[in-house]
Motif scaffolding. Sequence first.
Motif, PDB file in Angstrom:
ATOM      1  N   LEU A 140      -0.627   2.262 -36.640  1.00  0.00           N
ATOM      2  CA  LEU A 140      -0.873   3.476 -35.852  1.00  0.00           C
ATOM      3  C   LEU A 140       0.279   4.465 -36.008  1.00  0.00           C
ATOM      4  N   SER A 144       0.013   6.215 -39.224  1.00  0.00           N
ATOM      5  CA  SER A 144      -1.156   7.101 -39.293  1.00  0.00           C
ATOM      6  C   SER A 144      -1.002   8.343 -38.424  1.00  0.00           C
ATOM      7  N   GLY A 193      -2.591  12.177 -38.670  1.00  0.00           N
ATOM      8  CA  GLY A 193      -3.630  12.091 -39.685  1.00  0.00           C
ATOM      9  C   GLY A 193      -3.160  11.635 -41.043  1.00  0.00           C
ATOM     10  N   CYS A 247      -8.068  -1.397 -33.817  1.00  0.00           N
ATOM     11  CA  CYS A 247      -8.130  -0.156 -34.591  1.00  0.00           C
ATOM     12  C   CYS A 247      -9.408  -0.046 -35.409  1.00  0.00           C
ATOM     13  N   SER A 288      -5.983   5.053 -43.018  1.00  0.00           N
ATOM     14  CA  SER A 288      -5.476   5.605 -41.763  1.00  0.00           C
ATOM     15  C   SER A 288      -6.085   4.799 -40.630  1.00  0.00           C
ATOM     16  N   LYS A 339      -6.969   4.324 -36.457  1.00  0.00           N
ATOM     17  CA  LYS A 339      -7.205   5.023 -35.195  1.00  0.00           C
ATOM     18  C   LYS A 339      -7.392   3.994 -34.090  1.00  0.00           C
ATOM     19  N   ARG A 380      -8.635   2.012 -30.936  1.00  0.00           N
ATOM     20  CA  ARG A 380      -9.911   1.792 -30.246  1.00  0.00           C
ATOM     21  C   ARG A 380      -9.591   1.330 -28.821  1.00  0.00           C
TER      22      ARG A 380
END
Length: 526
Positions: A182, A185, A188, A483, A511, A513, A515
């Motif tokens: 994370l 990333s 972006g 993620c 990348s 993201k 959750r």
Amino acid sequence: MALDSEFGVKGSSIIREWSGQVQPALVASFVFLFCLEACLWVRNLRQKRRLPGPFAWPLVGNAMQLGQMPHITFAKLAKKYGNVYQIRLGCSDIVVLNGDRAIRQALVQHSREFAGRPNFVSFQMISGGRSLTFASYSKQWKAHRKLAQSTLRAFSSADSLTKQVFEQHVLAEAAELAQVFLRNSADGRYFDPSHEFTVAAANVMCALCFGTRYGHEDLEFRTLLKRVERFGETVGAGSLVDVMPWLQNFPNPVRSVYENFKNLNEEFFAFVRHKVTQHRESFDPDVTRDMSDAIITEIEHRKDSELSKEFVEATVTDLIGAGQDTISTIMQWIFLLLVKHPDMQVKLHLLIDEVVGRERLPSVKDRANLAYLDAFIYETMRFTSFVPVTIPHSTTSDVTIEGLHIPKDTVVFINQWSVNHDPLKWKDPHVFDPTRFLDENGALDKDVTNNVMIFSTGKRRCIGNQIAKVEVFLFTATLLHQCSFHSDPSEPLSLDCSYGLTLKPLRFGVSAKLRGKLLDSPTGKS
């Protein structure tokens, strides 16, 4: 870059003098070797060939025909010469086994006859020359393997306290890895996850062996692991240093690889030796802190031990090296395939949310209800066959496979890739389809999973295969729970790879993201 002025003229004259003396000797040596090999080649042509196989050139044999992906070449040659045939690399005759039937006949039905290892130069450099993985088959080897198996079993058997400790190590490392992904990333950005997987896998083994882990930003540890990643360049099947050892005697790219390989083995072994020495100094026979303590107890404090104390460092080095490379490689492939097949990733997210929920991390107890995740992992192993050819075997006595005679002390390559892509065994073997491992009720079909060959089989089967499967399951389940992962749209995803002891995917960007909320401990506390 210009030569230093002090070196200038003197350096040029030294180079000319060296060239004048050495180059004729190299040419003469090459001519001698070529003539010698040509004589042997002519003699072999006159004799009745024991095994079928392709025409081999003098001196180099079939080395130039193998290409960048030898396992693919081996499978193609099997269509012409059968599943048991002979090639020649340098001055060595080598038997190649392909296909499920021939390989299992050799490794299972004739396990003792195929349990040897060739006397390769590179094998003597690993784990201080006492490697379990690369050692010849002997009474001492059997005692060494028994010790390593019992130690691993103690740290992975059902309901044991040590197994719980192992699971906690993996879950803690996976949770830390999610946070690293994370951070990488942020804003972006896309990043290559390969080295982070290497650090995470090595950390699990270091925690098991030494009771300690290293931060992902620890420069010394990352540098050490970067060197160890090059291990497979030399030790993989077909190493030119091993089959043409005379290449060590004069400057060439192969010799450079050989010397780097020797140095990185010495450096890694020194790292392990230092850690084991610390364990000896603080050893308490009543407390087993980790695998190093368990191995020290068995080797140094058991009266009936058949192994000298030097085997402690060798065993620990083997465990860390094998565990780090296998786990990091398969994790790279799993995540490449997850971002390549986003529909499957979504299906896994929904399944994990249904079974685990959002308030805790997955555990091994969830595995029975996450059959599709296990199926995805097994299909990744089958589809990529990331250990395409096993570490070379050697026959311990004369043996016959599929009606063909193989003499004692013959080097044997086992093409696992051919087993995992055998069209007689698998429908559409070149299609990635996890559902092939599920039965009509959606449960994992154990009979089908047993057909996958990635950890070899028989007496040389990888002793850490069960602990590896648990580790891969927990890593994958935890990262998917925390993620979602996405590929870099500016870089097309490729299934191309680099060849070595393992097949590693080429660099790819992902990348991560978040959750829901981030859970950062094995107990599920955020």
